[in-house]
Design a protein around this motif. Structure first.
Motif, mmCIF file in Angstrom:
data_model
loop_
_atom_site.group_PDB
_atom_site.id
_atom_site.type_symbol
_atom_site.label_atom_id
_atom_site.label_comp_id
_atom_site.label_asym_id
_atom_site.label_seq_id
_atom_site.Cartn_x
_atom_site.Cartn_y
_atom_site.Cartn_z
ATOM 1 N N ARG A 1 0.850 -1.461 0.049
ATOM 2 C CA ARG A 1 0.062 -0.066 -0.030
ATOM 3 C C ARG A 1 0.929 1.156 0.125
ATOM 4 O O ARG A 1 0.906 2.111 0.738
ATOM 5 N N ASN A 2 1.822 1.229 -1.070
ATOM 6 C CA ASN A 2 2.868 2.444 -0.863
ATOM 7 C C ASN A 2 2.705 2.943 -2.382
ATOM 8 O O ASN A 2 3.696 2.356 -3.163
ATOM 9 N N GLY A 3 2.364 4.115 -2.603
ATOM 10 C CA GLY A 3 2.615 4.643 -3.887
ATOM 11 C C GLY A 3 3.983 5.092 -4.363
ATOM 12 O O GLY A 3 4.242 4.863 -5.515
ATOM 13 N N GLU A 4 4.904 5.431 -3.411
ATOM 14 C CA GLU A 4 6.048 5.740 -3.693
ATOM 15 C C GLU A 4 6.902 4.668 -4.166
ATOM 16 O O GLU A 4 7.619 4.471 -5.403
ATOM 17 N N ALA A 5 6.761 3.347 -3.251
ATOM 18 C CA ALA A 5 7.146 2.096 -3.728
ATOM 19 C C ALA A 5 6.723 1.688 -5.274
ATOM 20 O O ALA A 5 7.594 1.072 -6.044
ATOM 21 N N ALA A 6 5.274 1.822 -5.472
ATOM 22 C CA ALA A 6 4.927 1.433 -6.762
ATOM 23 C C ALA A 6 5.624 2.261 -7.910
ATOM 24 O O ALA A 6 6.169 1.720 -8.854
ATOM 25 N N ARG A 7 5.809 3.492 -7.708
ATOM 26 C CA ARG A 7 6.149 4.413 -8.641
ATOM 27 C C ARG A 7 7.591 4.076 -9.032
ATOM 28 O O ARG A 7 8.030 4.401 -9.989
ATOM 29 N N ALA A 8 8.457 3.835 -8.115
ATOM 30 C CA ALA A 8 9.701 3.575 -8.343
ATOM 31 C C ALA A 8 9.807 2.244 -9.393
ATOM 32 O O ALA A 8 11.098 2.156 -9.738
ATOM 33 N N LEU A 9 9.115 1.591 -9.514
ATOM 34 C CA LEU A 9 9.071 0.672 -10.341
ATOM 35 C C LEU A 9 8.590 0.941 -11.722
ATOM 36 O O LEU A 9 8.609 -0.030 -12.580
ATOM 37 N N ALA A 10 8.369 2.039 -11.989
ATOM 38 C CA ALA A 10 8.067 2.642 -13.431
ATOM 39 C C ALA A 10 9.252 3.552 -13.744
ATOM 40 O O ALA A 10 9.976 4.087 -13.111
ATOM 41 N N SER B 1 7.345 7.293 -17.787
ATOM 42 C CA SER B 1 6.006 6.322 -17.620
ATOM 43 C C SER B 1 4.898 7.213 -17.336
ATOM 44 O O SER B 1 4.722 8.128 -17.012
ATOM 45 N N THR B 2 3.631 6.587 -18.112
ATOM 46 C CA THR B 2 2.488 7.148 -17.895
ATOM 47 C C THR B 2 1.834 7.023 -16.466
ATOM 48 O O THR B 2 0.540 7.341 -16.131
ATOM 49 N N VAL B 3 2.564 6.157 -15.582
ATOM 50 C CA VAL B 3 2.255 5.937 -14.212
ATOM 51 C C VAL B 3 1.947 7.276 -13.480
ATOM 52 O O VAL B 3 3.100 7.949 -13.738
ATOM 53 N N GLN B 4 1.248 7.371 -12.836
ATOM 54 C CA GLN B 4 0.910 8.668 -11.652
ATOM 55 C C GLN B 4 1.965 8.712 -10.869
ATOM 56 O O GLN B 4 2.813 7.793 -10.457
ATOM 57 N N PRO B 5 2.357 10.133 -10.360
ATOM 58 C CA PRO B 5 3.287 10.371 -9.211
ATOM 59 C C PRO B 5 3.086 9.334 -8.061
ATOM 60 O O PRO B 5 1.895 9.330 -7.910
ATOM 61 N N GLY B 6 4.123 9.140 -7.285
ATOM 62 C CA GLY B 6 3.815 8.463 -6.021
ATOM 63 C C GLY B 6 2.711 9.132 -5.319
ATOM 64 O O GLY B 6 1.884 8.311 -4.707
ATOM 65 N N PRO B 7 2.652 10.421 -5.004
ATOM 66 C CA PRO B 7 1.659 11.032 -4.197
ATOM 67 C C PRO B 7 0.171 10.617 -4.719
ATOM 68 O O PRO B 7 -0.889 10.489 -3.968
#
Length: 160
Positions: free
Chosen positions: A79-88, A92-98
């Motif tokens: 449940r960690n947006g920053e950890a998920a974003r670090a994998l992009a 990437s079209t992936v949203q920023p961590g926040p």
């Protein structure tokens, strides 16, 4: 398979004599069919291919499939947006961590997921994701996910 057993019918007269039989005839079953004595097959190594299996593991950055699994693990388990974003990838079209974190925070605690990841082409995958929120029916959806190999690691690049 590399080999096969062929059974053929040899032509000849209807009157076969005992001398026409091979000297060391193979044993036969009750129907007169020869019983073959084959060696035991070599043990086969268990497959560890998970393609097409529903998974919710930690994943890794060693492959496109692995990074997709890692992204969803960071999103649903950690449940960690920053950890998920670090994998992009950076572009990437992936949203920023926040932004990701706001979506994650809206997912009820206790939500589980399962994903089937199928390669469509090099670095492009079809992800069939099932999300199980507590007390709600399973939600299922598919996405095409593009991954990229950068500096020896795999990253998520785009979701469509």
């Amino acid at each position: 398979m590399a080999g096969a057993v062929a059974i053929g019918h040899l032509g000849g007269s209807d009157s076969a004599s005992p001398t026409d039989a091979p000297a060391s005839a193979a044993p036969v079953d009750e129907n007169g069919v020869p019983i073959l004595s084959l060696p035991e097959p070599d043990p086969v190594e268990e497959r560890h291919d998970t393609a097409g299996e529903c998974r919710a593991d930690r994943g890794d950055q060693k492959s496109g499939v692995g990074v997709i699994a890692a992204f969803n693990f960071a999103y649903y388990n950690q449940r960690n947006g920053e950890a998920a974003r670090a994998l992009a990838t950076p572009t990437s079209t992936v949203q920023p961590g926040p932004e990701l974190q706001r979506f994650i925070d809206a997912v009820p605690l206790g939500t589980n997921y399962c994903q089937k990841i199928t390669a469509l082409s090099d670095g492009v995958y079809l992800v069939d994701l099932s999300v199980m929120r507590p007390g709600q029916p399973v939600e299922r959806g598919t996405q095409t996910v593009t991954t990229a190999h950068l500096d020896g690691r795999w990253y998520v690049d785009a979701f469509t």
